[in-house]
Design a protein around this motif. Structure first.
Motif, PDB file in Angstrom:
ATOM      1  N   VAL A 210     -10.357  22.686  38.066  1.00 54.31           N
ATOM      2  CA  VAL A 210      -9.386  22.271  37.041  1.00 54.31           C
ATOM      3  C   VAL A 210      -9.573  20.801  36.701  1.00 54.31           C
ATOM      4  O   VAL A 210      -9.561  20.407  35.523  1.00 54.31           O
TER       5      VAL A 210
ATOM      6  N   ALA B 129     -11.443  21.268  33.272  1.00 52.46           N
ATOM      7  CA  ALA B 129     -10.307  21.322  32.356  1.00 52.46           C
ATOM      8  C   ALA B 129      -9.827  19.932  31.950  1.00 52.46           C
ATOM      9  O   ALA B 129      -9.668  19.649  30.753  1.00 52.46           O
ATOM     10  N   LEU B 130      -9.588  19.058  32.920  1.00 52.84           N
ATOM     11  CA  LEU B 130      -8.989  17.764  32.607  1.00 52.84           C
ATOM     12  C   LEU B 130     -10.024  16.730  32.181  1.00 52.84           C
ATOM     13  O   LEU B 130      -9.815  15.991  31.211  1.00 52.84           O
ATOM     14  N   TRP B 131     -11.144  16.639  32.899  1.00 51.96           N
ATOM     15  CA  TRP B 131     -12.134  15.621  32.576  1.00 51.96           C
ATOM     16  C   TRP B 131     -13.023  16.023  31.400  1.00 51.96           C
ATOM     17  O   TRP B 131     -13.223  15.247  30.471  1.00 51.96           O
ATOM     18  N   MET B 132     -13.571  17.243  31.450  1.00 51.60           N
ATOM     19  CA  MET B 132     -14.531  17.675  30.434  1.00 51.60           C
ATOM     20  C   MET B 132     -13.891  18.466  29.294  1.00 51.60           C
ATOM     21  O   MET B 132     -14.524  18.669  28.256  1.00 51.60           O
ATOM     22  N   ASP B 133     -12.668  18.933  29.505  1.00 51.13           N
ATOM     23  CA  ASP B 133     -11.925  19.675  28.471  1.00 51.13           C
ATOM     24  C   ASP B 133     -12.717  20.875  27.944  1.00 51.13           C
ATOM     25  O   ASP B 133     -12.732  21.167  26.748  1.00 51.13           O
ATOM     26  N   LEU B 134     -13.362  21.593  28.880  1.00 51.92           N
ATOM     27  CA  LEU B 134     -14.147  22.762  28.504  1.00 51.92           C
ATOM     28  C   LEU B 134     -13.349  24.060  28.598  1.00 51.92           C
ATOM     29  O   LEU B 134     -13.602  25.003  27.851  1.00 51.92           O
TER      30      LEU B 134
ATOM     31  N   PRO C 296      -9.285  25.970  29.612  1.00 50.55           N
ATOM     32  CA  PRO C 296      -7.843  25.736  29.782  1.00 50.55           C
ATOM     33  C   PRO C 296      -7.476  25.608  31.258  1.00 50.55           C
ATOM     34  O   PRO C 296      -8.026  26.316  32.103  1.00 50.55           O
ATOM     35  N   ALA C 297      -6.576  24.695  31.552  1.00 49.50           N
ATOM     36  CA  ALA C 297      -6.178  24.458  32.945  1.00 49.50           C
ATOM     37  C   ALA C 297      -5.249  25.545  33.471  1.00 49.50           C
ATOM     38  O   ALA C 297      -5.205  25.794  34.680  1.00 49.50           O
TER      39      ALA C 297
ATOM     40  N   GLU D 181     -11.702  33.204  28.111  1.00 45.97           N
ATOM     41  CA  GLU D 181     -12.063  31.948  28.758  1.00 45.97           C
ATOM     42  C   GLU D 181     -11.055  31.535  29.821  1.00 45.97           C
ATOM     43  O   GLU D 181     -11.378  30.740  30.708  1.00 45.97           O
TER      44      GLU D 181
END
Length: 338
Positions: free
Chosen positions: A179, A183-188, A190-191, A205
């Protein structure tokens, strides 16, 4: 009308009577399979009994945990009687087990049928666990075979060391790291997971993070098993003969190593099924996945024994089926001996 043929007449006419030994050969595996199923069922029953006892030992009960604000002691007592909590735990367990063969998992402390309560979330958990198992099978077989084709080289050492490090990671630690990075760093990705109108994840996804969080530790475990099983099988005389005959390494792997290593690999993957379904509850809660994890957490908070036992029952049934399949794979590899 002609009477039945005697044994001598039947043989004379070319009709050979069935041999008693043939019947015994057929009955033997069936009996062993039945015994195996009985042992699995007894183990599951013992686990369910342990669930009832464990919940009974927790402070409070379902009547207290589900009481509303302003409710009097008399109201709580009436609910306790309505839920049958005034009866001994052994009597409640036997009643629950008696209804189980009909598919009745009982009623929750909040008045819902447990079967209906699990009918939506449990398929989602099976989907999550099934995808994680599929990823585990593909990746661990690929890495284990890759390392086996290069014994003692840098690839072999790297794969083995990485697998050992990864298998020690708990699922929630992997989930936190995924996550944070994806999710947070790369925003690839959803968290968290949001459910659609049908109760399933809103998009595919949203499955990626929980599947990876579950699969990564099991990939490490099964890669070690695959590599060790292939190394043991490589010492077999027929494998050494194939190597001396100059067969290509990939042919030796596919035709000689993997078939002999299959029982050990199947056992490892069957064990991983239990680990995946068990770890799913933690990962589901962390990423807000609509599975049985949230249901189980709420049931523990409510001291809701039928719901907890229902989750254990359906999960245990799936694991039992997978373990039985692994037993059959081992039996086939051993020439039909279960």
């Amino acid at each position: 009308m002609a009477g039945p043929l005697s044994a001598d007449e039947a043989v004379g006419d070319g009709i050979r009577p069935a041999s008693p030994a043939a019947g015994l050969r057929l009955a033997g595996p069936a009996l062993r399979l039945g015994g195996l199923l009985a042992r699995r069922a007894l183990l599951l029953a013992a686990l369910l009994a342990l669930v009832f006892v464990a919940v009974e030992l927790l402070p409070g009960d379902a009547a207290d945990a589900t009481s509303e604000r302003g409710e009097t002691a008399a109201d709580t007592a009436r609910r306790r009687e309505l839920l049958g909590l005034d009866r001994p735990v052994t009597e409640r367990f036997l009643d629950w087990m008696t209804a189980l063969p009909t598919g009745d998992l009982g009623m929750s402390a909040r008045g819902e049928r447990v079967g209906d309560l699990l009918s939506g979330p449990f398929p989602n958990t099976l989907l999550l666990g099934g995808l994680a198992l599929l990823v585990t099978v593909v990746v661990s077989l690929g890495l284990g075979c890759w390392a086996a084709l290069r014994p003692g080289r840098a690839v072999d050492r790297t794969v083995s060391a990485t697998a050992t490090a990864v298998l020690a990671l708990p699922e929630f630690v992997v989930a936190v790291a995924l996550v944070l990075v994806l999710a947070l760093w790369m925003d690839l990705l959803p968290a968290v997971t949001t459910a659609g109108a049908d109760g399933t994840p809103a998009s595919g996804e949203m499955l990626v993070l929980p599947v990876l969080a579950l699969a990564i530790p099991q990939i490490g475990w099964n890669t070690r098993i695959v590599r060790a099983a292939l190394a043991d099988e490589a010492k077999a005389p027929h494998v050494e003969t194939a190597v001396l005959d100059g067969l290509p390494p990939r042919r030796v792997l596919g035709h000689h190593l993997l078939p002999g290593a299959l029982p050990a690999i199947a056992t490892g993957l069957a064990t991983s099924t239990g680990m995946l379904l068990g770890g799913a509850g933690v990962v589901e809660t962390f990423v807000n996945y609509p599975g049985v994890g949230a249901v189980l957490a709420g049931a523990v908070a409510d001291r809701d024994t039928p719901v907890i036992a229902g989750v254990v029952m359906v999960t245990g049934a799936v694991i039992t089926c997978v373990l039985l399949l692994a037993d059959l794979v081992r039996a086939r590899a051993a020439g039909g001996r279960i």
